[in-house]
Design an enzyme around this catalytic site. Structure first.
Site, short mmCIF file in Angstrom:
data_model
loop_
_atom_site.label_atom_id
_atom_site.label_comp_id
_atom_site.label_asym_id
_atom_site.label_seq_id
_atom_site.Cartn_x
_atom_site.Cartn_y
_atom_site.Cartn_z
N GLY A 108 1.00 -1.33 -0.20
CA GLY A 108 -0.11 0.23 0.00
C GLY A 108 1.26 1.45 -0.27
O GLY A 108 0.54 2.17 -0.39
N GLU A 111 1.63 1.61 -3.65
CA GLU A 111 0.47 2.13 -3.81
C GLU A 111 -0.18 3.97 -3.70
O GLU A 111 -0.46 3.98 -4.41
CB GLU A 111 -0.83 1.43 -3.68
CG GLU A 111 -0.44 -0.12 -4.39
CD GLU A 111 -0.95 -1.12 -4.14
OE1 GLU A 111 -0.82 -1.03 -2.34
OE2 GLU A 111 -1.74 -2.37 -4.25
N1 CO8 Z 1 2.30 -3.53 8.76
C1 CO8 Z 1 2.03 -3.30 9.78
N2 CO8 Z 1 3.57 -3.15 10.60
C2 CO8 Z 1 4.90 -3.31 10.23
C3 CO8 Z 1 4.28 -3.26 8.83
C4 CO8 Z 1 2.76 -3.13 8.56
N3 CO8 Z 1 2.97 -3.84 6.83
N4 CO8 Z 1 5.65 -2.74 8.19
C5 CO8 Z 1 6.51 -3.17 9.50
N5 CO8 Z 1 5.92 -3.61 10.25
C6 CO8 Z 1 5.98 -3.29 11.97
C7 CO8 Z 1 7.05 -4.20 12.39
O1 CO8 Z 1 5.89 -5.77 13.08
C8 CO8 Z 1 7.37 -4.09 13.14
O2 CO8 Z 1 6.52 -3.85 14.54
P1 CO8 Z 1 7.93 -4.45 15.86
O3 CO8 Z 1 8.98 -3.43 16.02
O4 CO8 Z 1 5.96 -3.17 16.86
O5 CO8 Z 1 7.59 -5.40 15.67
C9 CO8 Z 1 8.25 -2.87 12.86
O6 CO8 Z 1 6.98 -2.36 11.76
C10 CO8 Z 1 9.45 -2.63 12.02
O7 CO8 Z 1 9.74 -3.69 11.49
P2 CO8 Z 1 10.88 -4.43 10.59
O8 CO8 Z 1 11.53 -5.16 12.75
O9 CO8 Z 1 10.10 -6.15 10.31
O10 CO8 Z 1 12.01 -4.14 10.22
P3 CO8 Z 1 13.24 -5.04 9.35
O11 CO8 Z 1 13.67 -3.10 9.15
O12 CO8 Z 1 13.23 -5.68 10.39
O13 CO8 Z 1 12.88 -4.71 8.19
C11 CO8 Z 1 10.65 -4.88 6.16
C12 CO8 Z 1 11.26 -3.95 7.26
C13 CO8 Z 1 11.75 -5.21 5.12
C14 CO8 Z 1 10.31 -3.33 5.30
C15 CO8 Z 1 9.93 -5.36 7.18
O14 CO8 Z 1 8.98 -4.94 8.07
C16 CO8 Z 1 8.15 -6.22 6.63
O15 CO8 Z 1 8.69 -6.49 5.08
N6 CO8 Z 1 7.18 -5.30 6.68
C17 CO8 Z 1 6.07 -5.25 5.63
C18 CO8 Z 1 5.90 -5.03 4.29
C19 CO8 Z 1 4.90 -5.44 3.25
O16 CO8 Z 1 4.91 -6.62 3.23
N7 CO8 Z 1 4.01 -4.59 3.15
C20 CO8 Z 1 2.84 -5.26 2.03
C21 CO8 Z 1 1.69 -4.97 2.89
S1 CO8 Z 1 0.45 -5.44 2.80
C22 CO8 Z 1 -0.55 -3.97 1.41
O17 CO8 Z 1 0.20 -2.76 1.80
C23 CO8 Z 1 -2.07 -4.51 0.76
C24 CO8 Z 1 -2.25 -3.21 0.77
C25 CO8 Z 1 -3.65 -3.25 -0.07
C26 CO8 Z 1 -4.40 -3.64 0.85
C27 CO8 Z 1 -5.65 -4.11 0.53
C28 CO8 Z 1 -6.86 -3.66 1.90
C29 CO8 Z 1 -7.73 -4.92 1.88
#
Ligand code: CO8
Length: 250
Positions: A108, A111
């Site tokens: 997102g 997007e």
């Molecule tokens: N949602 C919620 N929390 C998140 C997200 C996310 N998308 N991304 C990161 N966080 C949180 C982590 O859980 C973490 O929280 P906490 O410290 O409380 O555990 C904090 O942010 C820091 O993240 P990381 O520890 O994972 O940080 P890293 O440096 O290790 O990694 C990354 C960074 C590579 C960006 C990794 O966080 C990651 O892969 N995040 C997810 C990215 C992803 O897959 N995004 C796509 C999500 S799906 C989407 O967006 C669909 C859109 C359309 C929706 C339609 C509605 C139905």
């Protein structure tokens, strides 16, 4: 507002997604704040909008995965519709919107950047549509806007693989317009915003509409729309003054 920091300066509005502990992931509250803000931006006299993320690490890591892990199809549809409302309204705003992509722009988050008119990025930016790694397809317009910006083959590569691409690769495929050093990304983005804000905002708004409408129209329809819009520009005082000033200088 809790999650959106809004700063205004000389017609430039900078919106910073402020949820750094979750890499600026967008939950429903973030979307609701965007909607309240768009209610204002659609009517006020602001000229250029900048969207960025708080901190050095992320523009936005996308939709909130924790929230999505707990919902079924009905809530998912509502979440998708909320996202579409925000992104469609950004795309249709009659003023330029620039994404300053300062780190991860995933799912997102990517997007959201795609719904903006122009994307500037820092060298550490990483963009991608990793939805399929989570068992979902892109849901906030990714399949449609990515296709239109970088073409079907590249869009399918990014969506099928879910891979993150660097700012350089994004630049090479036209997904970002320009890369600026991290420390000057916002400065350069604001300088660009200020420069374009000096041009006719009516003419820019019309041009934005024409390019957006033209993307899905056939050439003949797009050209017709351009002729009529061009003629309408001649009814503004702004056009009269700008041309008069040019002629008088001579
Ligand atoms: N949602 C919620 N929390 C998140 C997200 C996310 N998308 N991304 C990161 N966080 C949180 C982590 O859980 C973490 O929280 P906490 O410290 O409380 O555990 C904090 O942010 C820091 O993240 P990381 O520890 O994972 O940080 P890293 O440096 O290790 O990694 C990354 C960074 C590579 C960006 C990794 O966080 C990651 O892969 N995040 C997810 C990215 C992803 O897959 N995004 C796509 C999500 S799906 C989407 O967006 C669909 C859109 C359309 C929706 C339609 C509605 C139905």
């Amino acid at each position: 507002m809790t999650y959106l920091k809004v700063e205004r300066e000389e017609g430039i509005v900078q919106i910073t997604i402020n949820r750094q502990d979750k890499l600026n992931a967008m939950n429903l509250d973030v979307m609701d704040e965007f909607i309240s803000l768009l209610d204002i931006l659609e009517k006020d006299s602001s000229r250029v909008i900048i969207i960025t993320g708080d901190g050095q690490k992320a523009f936005s890591a996308g939709a909130d995965i924790e929230y999505m892990s707990s919902i079924g199809p009905t809530e998912a549809e509502k979440y998708a519709l909320r996202g579409h409302e925000v992104l469609n309204r950004i795309e249709k705003l009659e003023k330029p919107v620039i994404a300053a992509v300062n780190g991860y722009a995933l799912g997102g988050g990517c997007e959201l950047a795609l719904s903006c008119d122009i994307r500037f990025a820092s060298p550490n930016a990483q963009l991608g549509q990793p939805e399929v790694t989570l068992g979902i397809c892109p849901g906030w317009g990714g399949t449609q806007r990515l296709l239109r910006i970088i073409g079907p083959a590249r869009a399918k590569d990014l969506i099928f693989s879910g891979r993150k691409i660097t700012a350089e690769e994004a630049l090479s495929m036209g997904l970002v317009n320009k890369i600026f050093p991290s420390e000057s990304l916002l400065f350069e983005t604001r300088a660009y915003a200020k420069a374009i804000s000096k041009n006719s905002n009516f003419a820019i708004g019309v041009s934005k509409m024409l390019v957006n409408r033209g993307t899905d129209a056939n050439l003949d329809t797009g050209l017709k729309l351009e002729i009529y819009s061009w003629a309408v520009c001649f009814s503004t005082k702004d056009r009269e003054e700008r041309m008069r000033k040019f002629v008088e200088k001579k």
